[in-house]
Design a protein around this motif. Structure first.
Motif, mmCIF file in Angstrom:
data_model
loop_
_atom_site.group_PDB
_atom_site.id
_atom_site.type_symbol
_atom_site.label_atom_id
_atom_site.label_comp_id
_atom_site.label_asym_id
_atom_site.label_seq_id
_atom_site.Cartn_x
_atom_site.Cartn_y
_atom_site.Cartn_z
ATOM 1 N N VAL A 34 -14.290 -10.095 3.697
ATOM 2 C CA VAL A 34 -15.038 -10.138 2.397
ATOM 3 C C VAL A 34 -15.790 -9.045 2.317
ATOM 4 O O VAL A 34 -15.850 -8.244 1.227
ATOM 5 C CB VAL A 34 -15.468 -11.412 1.895
ATOM 6 N N VAL A 35 -16.701 -8.742 3.105
ATOM 7 C CA VAL A 35 -17.628 -7.576 3.122
ATOM 8 C C VAL A 35 -16.996 -6.238 3.273
ATOM 9 O O VAL A 35 -17.375 -5.432 2.569
ATOM 10 C CB VAL A 35 -18.786 -7.771 4.438
ATOM 11 N N ALA A 36 -16.025 -6.154 3.852
ATOM 12 C CA ALA A 36 -15.336 -5.101 4.010
ATOM 13 C C ALA A 36 -14.704 -4.546 2.720
ATOM 14 O O ALA A 36 -14.690 -3.515 2.061
ATOM 15 C CB ALA A 36 -13.948 -5.086 5.074
ATOM 16 N N VAL A 40 -25.828 -11.298 -3.122
ATOM 17 C CA VAL A 40 -25.557 -12.582 -2.731
ATOM 18 C C VAL A 40 -24.380 -13.038 -1.944
ATOM 19 O O VAL A 40 -24.374 -13.881 -0.960
ATOM 20 C CB VAL A 40 -25.795 -13.253 -3.920
ATOM 21 N N ILE A 41 -23.354 -12.126 -2.427
ATOM 22 C CA ILE A 41 -21.964 -12.370 -1.628
ATOM 23 C C ILE A 41 -22.049 -12.220 -0.140
ATOM 24 O O ILE A 41 -21.758 -12.708 0.653
ATOM 25 C CB ILE A 41 -20.903 -11.733 -2.287
ATOM 26 N N VAL A 42 -22.724 -11.095 -0.021
ATOM 27 C CA VAL A 42 -22.919 -10.426 1.335
ATOM 28 C C VAL A 42 -23.591 -11.385 2.138
ATOM 29 O O VAL A 42 -23.307 -11.603 3.305
ATOM 30 C CB VAL A 42 -23.346 -9.009 1.250
ATOM 31 N N ILE A 43 -24.652 -11.816 1.508
ATOM 32 C CA ILE A 43 -25.719 -12.763 2.283
ATOM 33 C C ILE A 43 -24.983 -13.913 2.421
ATOM 34 O O ILE A 43 -25.123 -14.586 3.686
ATOM 35 C CB ILE A 43 -27.056 -12.717 1.696
ATOM 36 N N MET A 95 -21.808 -14.526 3.108
ATOM 37 C CA MET A 95 -20.868 -14.205 3.840
ATOM 38 C C MET A 95 -21.513 -14.271 5.700
ATOM 39 O O MET A 95 -21.170 -14.448 6.679
ATOM 40 C CB MET A 95 -20.241 -12.966 3.815
ATOM 41 N N ILE A 96 -22.783 -13.466 5.457
ATOM 42 C CA ILE A 96 -23.503 -13.440 6.808
ATOM 43 C C ILE A 96 -24.009 -14.632 7.098
ATOM 44 O O ILE A 96 -23.722 -15.169 8.366
ATOM 45 C CB ILE A 96 -24.694 -12.537 6.495
ATOM 46 N N VAL A 97 -24.543 -15.558 6.233
ATOM 47 C CA VAL A 97 -24.945 -17.056 6.693
ATOM 48 C C VAL A 97 -23.692 -17.636 7.218
ATOM 49 O O VAL A 97 -23.807 -18.354 8.390
ATOM 50 C CB VAL A 97 -25.843 -17.546 5.479
ATOM 51 N N ILE A 98 -22.610 -17.587 6.421
ATOM 52 C CA ILE A 98 -21.393 -18.593 6.937
ATOM 53 C C ILE A 98 -20.878 -17.961 8.203
ATOM 54 O O ILE A 98 -20.623 -18.762 9.211
ATOM 55 C CB ILE A 98 -20.085 -18.371 5.969
ATOM 56 N N GLY A 99 -20.970 -16.608 8.295
ATOM 57 C CA GLY A 99 -20.561 -16.021 9.893
ATOM 58 C C GLY A 99 -21.469 -16.527 10.798
ATOM 59 O O GLY A 99 -20.947 -17.139 11.827
ATOM 60 N N GLY A 108 -27.083 -7.106 7.306
ATOM 61 C CA GLY A 108 -27.695 -7.646 6.183
ATOM 62 C C GLY A 108 -29.053 -6.562 5.863
ATOM 63 O O GLY A 108 -29.462 -6.414 4.744
ATOM 64 N N ILE A 109 -29.380 -5.935 6.925
ATOM 65 C CA ILE A 109 -30.662 -5.198 6.371
ATOM 66 C C ILE A 109 -30.513 -4.006 5.474
ATOM 67 O O ILE A 109 -31.201 -3.973 4.808
ATOM 68 C CB ILE A 109 -30.943 -4.428 7.821
ATOM 69 N N PRO A 110 -29.289 -3.177 5.696
ATOM 70 C CA PRO A 110 -29.220 -2.346 4.574
ATOM 71 C C PRO A 110 -29.188 -2.634 3.172
ATOM 72 O O PRO A 110 -29.648 -2.300 2.392
ATOM 73 C CB PRO A 110 -28.097 -1.279 5.120
ATOM 74 N N TRP A 111 -28.338 -3.815 3.102
ATOM 75 C CA TRP A 111 -28.245 -4.383 1.746
ATOM 76 C C TRP A 111 -29.240 -4.990 1.097
ATOM 77 O O TRP A 111 -29.679 -4.841 -0.136
ATOM 78 C CB TRP A 111 -27.184 -5.764 1.995
ATOM 79 N N THR A 112 -30.150 -5.565 1.973
ATOM 80 C CA THR A 112 -31.429 -6.120 1.516
ATOM 81 C C THR A 112 -32.407 -4.786 1.200
ATOM 82 O O THR A 112 -33.038 -4.859 0.345
ATOM 83 C CB THR A 112 -32.047 -7.048 2.752
#
Length: 191
Positions: free
Chosen positions: A127-129, A102-105, A107-111, A66-70
């Protein structure tokens, strides 16, 4: 069992002494019984429900993902908002810009929530890949697009170009998460 009258040893299932004929009583003062003693195991052996080392590693991988996406969203938002402000469809451009993030975040929260619940799914990593690869492909298609190419082309350029800078990191981290989730789901299947 020993006879309380003559003191000689008898069979544990005997009701009377074989030597003196006295009635044999157990240590509690009741007659001995021939009922076998056993315990039925009715409960299954349970596995500890803690997160474990691999769960902690997966949570750390999600946070690192999540860090680089943010960072990309924060770093490029100012320029993107100014560029989209020049378009007729500014809101659509901003929504398109934030959608991959938003999709990546999500997926991170769900994971992370599933790991805390001791459930391991590969879908967030997949999904992230896929999204990471799409960002790279989109950046290759919409490279060096200008205002003259149209609104859609310009929006795609402003969306795909920043996110494509982190596609390889995202892909590697998501593949690691997929491998960990697969291993954990297989491990739980055989427990």
């Amino acid at each position: 069992m020993f006879c309380s009258k003559c003191g000689k040893e008898n069979n544990d299932t005997a009701k009377f002494c074989a030597y003196c004929g006295a009635e044999l009583k157990s240590a509690l003062g009741t007659e001995t019984s021939c009922q076998p003693y056993y315990v039925e195991q009715t409960e299954k052996v349970s596995v500890p429900s803690g997160i474990g080392a691999s769960g902690i590693i997966m949570i750390v991988l999600y946070v690192i993902l999540g860090i680089p996406w943010t960072n990309i969203v924060v770093k490029h938002y100012g320029q993107t908002a100014i560029a989209f402000g020049l378009l007729d469809y500014e809101i659509m451009g901003i929504i398109c810009y934030f959608l991959p993030y938003v999709i990546v975040i999500a997926m991170i929260v769900i994971g992370i929530v599933n790991i805390i619940r001791n459930k391991y799914y590969m879908l967030p990593g997949v999904v992230v890949a896929v999204l990471s690869v799409c960002m790279k492909i989109g950046a290759a298609i919409f490279n060096a697009v200008t205002f003259e190419t149209g609104m859609i082309g310009f929006i795609c350029y402003r969306v795909f170009n920043p996110y494509s800078a982190i596609w390889i990191r995202s892909l590697v981290l998501s593949v690691l998460l997929i491998v960990f989730a697969y291993a954990k789901s297989r491990q739980k299947k055989y427990l």
